[in-house]
Structure formats: structure tokens, C-alpha cells
Design a protein around this motif. Structure first.
Motif, PDB file in Angstrom:
ATOM      1  N   ASN A  87       0.823  -1.211   0.000  1.00 32.10           N
ATOM      2  CA  ASN A  87       0.000   0.000   0.000  1.00 32.10           C
ATOM      3  C   ASN A  87       0.857   1.261   0.000  1.00 32.10           C
ATOM      4  O   ASN A  87       0.577   2.234  -0.710  1.00 32.10           O
ATOM      5  CB  ASN A  87      -0.943   0.003   1.203  1.00 32.10           C
ATOM      6  N   LEU A  91       1.097   4.124  -2.999  1.00 28.82           N
ATOM      7  CA  LEU A  91       0.801   5.527  -2.726  1.00 28.82           C
ATOM      8  C   LEU A  91       1.956   6.425  -3.169  1.00 28.82           C
ATOM      9  O   LEU A  91       1.741   7.490  -3.749  1.00 28.82           O
ATOM     10  CB  LEU A  91       0.500   5.726  -1.244  1.00 28.82           C
ATOM     11  N   GLN A  94       1.895   6.619  -6.835  1.00 26.83           N
ATOM     12  CA  GLN A  94       0.792   7.466  -7.298  1.00 26.83           C
ATOM     13  C   GLN A  94       1.136   8.949  -7.168  1.00 26.83           C
ATOM     14  O   GLN A  94       0.795   9.750  -8.038  1.00 26.83           O
ATOM     15  CB  GLN A  94      -0.484   7.157  -6.508  1.00 26.83           C
ATOM     16  N   GLN A 228      -5.400  12.738  -3.672  1.00 32.96           N
ATOM     17  CA  GLN A 228      -6.043  11.473  -3.343  1.00 32.96           C
ATOM     18  C   GLN A 228      -5.100  10.562  -2.567  1.00 32.96           C
ATOM     19  O   GLN A 228      -5.497   9.932  -1.574  1.00 32.96           O
ATOM     20  CB  GLN A 228      -6.492  10.770  -4.631  1.00 32.96           C
ATOM     21  N   ALA A 229      -3.821  10.512  -2.983  1.00 29.12           N
ATOM     22  CA  ALA A 229      -2.859   9.680  -2.278  1.00 29.12           C
ATOM     23  C   ALA A 229      -2.593  10.214  -0.875  1.00 29.12           C
ATOM     24  O   ALA A 229      -2.549   9.434   0.092  1.00 29.12           O
ATOM     25  CB  ALA A 229      -1.547   9.624  -3.068  1.00 29.12           C
ATOM     26  N   THR A 232      -5.492   9.463   1.361  1.00 29.45           N
ATOM     27  CA  THR A 232      -5.517   8.051   1.744  1.00 29.45           C
ATOM     28  C   THR A 232      -4.558   7.782   2.892  1.00 29.45           C
ATOM     29  O   THR A 232      -4.866   7.049   3.835  1.00 29.45           O
ATOM     30  CB  THR A 232      -5.140   7.169   0.536  1.00 29.45           C
ATOM     31  N   VAL A 233      -3.381   8.403   2.838  1.00 35.08           N
ATOM     32  CA  VAL A 233      -2.406   8.256   3.927  1.00 35.08           C
ATOM     33  C   VAL A 233      -2.965   8.849   5.216  1.00 35.08           C
ATOM     34  O   VAL A 233      -2.812   8.291   6.302  1.00 35.08           O
ATOM     35  CB  VAL A 233      -1.069   8.940   3.551  1.00 35.08           C
ATOM     36  N   LEU A 235      -6.013   8.971   6.122  1.00 32.31           N
ATOM     37  CA  LEU A 235      -6.991   8.081   6.711  1.00 32.31           C
ATOM     38  C   LEU A 235      -6.320   6.969   7.492  1.00 32.31           C
ATOM     39  O   LEU A 235      -6.913   6.385   8.376  1.00 32.31           O
ATOM     40  CB  LEU A 235      -7.869   7.471   5.603  1.00 32.31           C
TER      41      LEU A 235
END
Length: 235
Positions: A87, A91, A94, A228-229, A232-233, A235
Motif C-alpha cells: 500500500n 501511494l 501514485q 487522493q494519495a 488516503t495516507v 486516513l
């Protein structure tokens, strides 16, 4: 498997990148469409009009090369994710891909020419490949046009390089191949139209408002990938 939204985005990047394709591939596409691609000093005779078999064969070869390059890039990304947390690696890739998209947008808009230096670096490989393409000149048959397209697919291009970086973050060889194939399909409308109406389309794509608009949209997509990346981190 790669998400449909990602493939659609790749198609749109290819479509918006038409402002760059016109300059990089417009000349050979126009010549192919008229059946006038030939070796230096060879007279092709009178132009027979648009040669769709040559034009379509060339673009098929180009798309096959893009797909192969995407598979290679996707494989490299897959191996990279094996070296660390999957993951986390995806990321990071990305974010890098998003930053390249931002650079591509600025390049298309004419605001920052960093990718031009990357194209010049790619010229080292292209100098070895380009003579191979000349072996199929003059182009008189679809098979020759296909071969030229296969070679021309490796032409140094900041647009292609940026999407290749994106392919590295796609998750694997199949995903990378699909992403580059979708991108290649996105470039088709501009290049097919370039073969039919080169002069008028070239002038339109060369207009600064068109280039700036396309660049801003591509850069905006790159920023979205980065945000977005990061989100996500978070979160």
C-alpha cells in the motif's frame, strides 16, 4: 484489475495530449495518410488521397508499442511494491505519477519545459531505433506502415513518458498494458483527424488557448492524484 475510471482518465489524457501529438507525430501521420512516406530521394509519385490502410496500420503499430511499454512499466512497479509495504509503495508511486501529470500539464500549456529535457534524454535510445524504422521506407503496404508504427511508438515524448510513470503505479504488467492501451486509444482521434485535415487541425491545436486549456486540465488531474494519495495516507 484496473478501475474503469482510471482507464477513462487515461483516454482523456491521450485526447487532451493531442496538442502535443500534432507536433511530435503530425508530420509522419500526414505523409502516411497521403501515401507519401518514402526514403530520401525516392519519388512517391502523385498523391492518391487519404490512405486509410496505411494510416490505421501505423496507428495499430504505435498502440502495440505503447501497450508493450506499459506492461514493462507495470512490471517494474509490481517489483517495486515487493520491496516494501504494498500500500505504501503504491501511494508513493501514485504521488510520483501525479507530479509527472502536473509537469505534463505545465509542459502542454507551455509554462514549464522540464519534460523537454526528458525527451532529449530519451533521444539516446531513439537514435538507435530510428534507423530501424527507415528500413521500411518507402511505405507502400500496410505491413510496412505497421512496422514504422511499432518503431515510432518509442519516439521520445514527454506525454508518453508521463503516462508510463503512471503505468508504474498501476499495480502490475496487465494493468500497465491496459493503461497505456487506453491512453493510446485516446490519442487516436487527433492523429486520425491529423491525417485527413492536417493543416486546419494543426492550426487549431497550435492555438495558445487550446494548449493552455488542455494543460490546465491535465495538471488538475495530476493534482487530484496527489491529493487522493495524501488523503488516503491521512486516513
Amino acid at each position: 484489475m484496473i478501475e474503469h475510471g482510471t482507464l477513462i482518465a487515461a483516454v482523456l489524457v491521450g485526447l487532451l495530449g493531442g496538442v502535443h501529438c500534432a507536433g511530435m507525430c503530425g508530420g509522419i501521420v500526414t505523409a502516411l495518410s497521403l501515401g507519401t512516406v518514402r526514403a530520401p530521394g525516392v519519388d512517391a509519385g502523385p498523391s492518391p488521397g487519404v490512405s486509410w490502410p496505411l494510416l490505421l496500420s501505423y496507428n495499430l503499430g504505435r498502440l502495440l508499442s505503447y501497450t508493450a511499454a506499459g506492461a514493462i512499466a507495470g512490471s517494474a512497479g509490481w517489483f517495486a511494491t515487493r520491496m516494501m509495504d504494498v500500500n505504501q509503495a503504491q501511494l508513493v508511486l501514485q504521488v510520483v505519477a501525479g507530479l509527472f501529470m502536473v509537469a505534463l500539464g505545465l509542459y502542454l500549456a507551455g509554462w514549464w519545459q522540464a519534460l523537454a529535457r526528458l525527451e532529449r534524454a530519451g533521444g539516446v535510445v531513439w537514435r538507435r531505433l530510428e534507423p530501424l524504422g527507415r528500413r521500411f521506407l518507402p511505405v507502400r503496404r500496410p505491413g510496412q506502415a505497421l512496422a514504422v508504427g511499432l518503431v515510432w511508438g518509442w519516439l521520445p515524448c514527454g506525454l508518453v513518458y508521463s503516462v508510463l510513470i503512471w503505468s508504474v503505479a498501476s499495480g502490475g504488467p496487465l494493468q500497465g498494458a491496459a493503461l497505456m492501451a487506453a491512453f493510446g486509444l485516446g490519442t487516436l482521434p487527433n492523429l486520425l483527424l491529423m491525417g485527413v485535415m492536417a493543416a486546419s487541425l494543426g492550426r487549431f491545436l497550435g492555438r495558445r488557448p487550446v494548449r493552455v486549456s488542455a494543460g490546465v486540465l491535465v495538471a488538475g488531474f495530476g493534482l487530484f492524484m496527489v491529493v487522493q494519495a495524501v488523503f488516503t495516507v491521512g486516513l
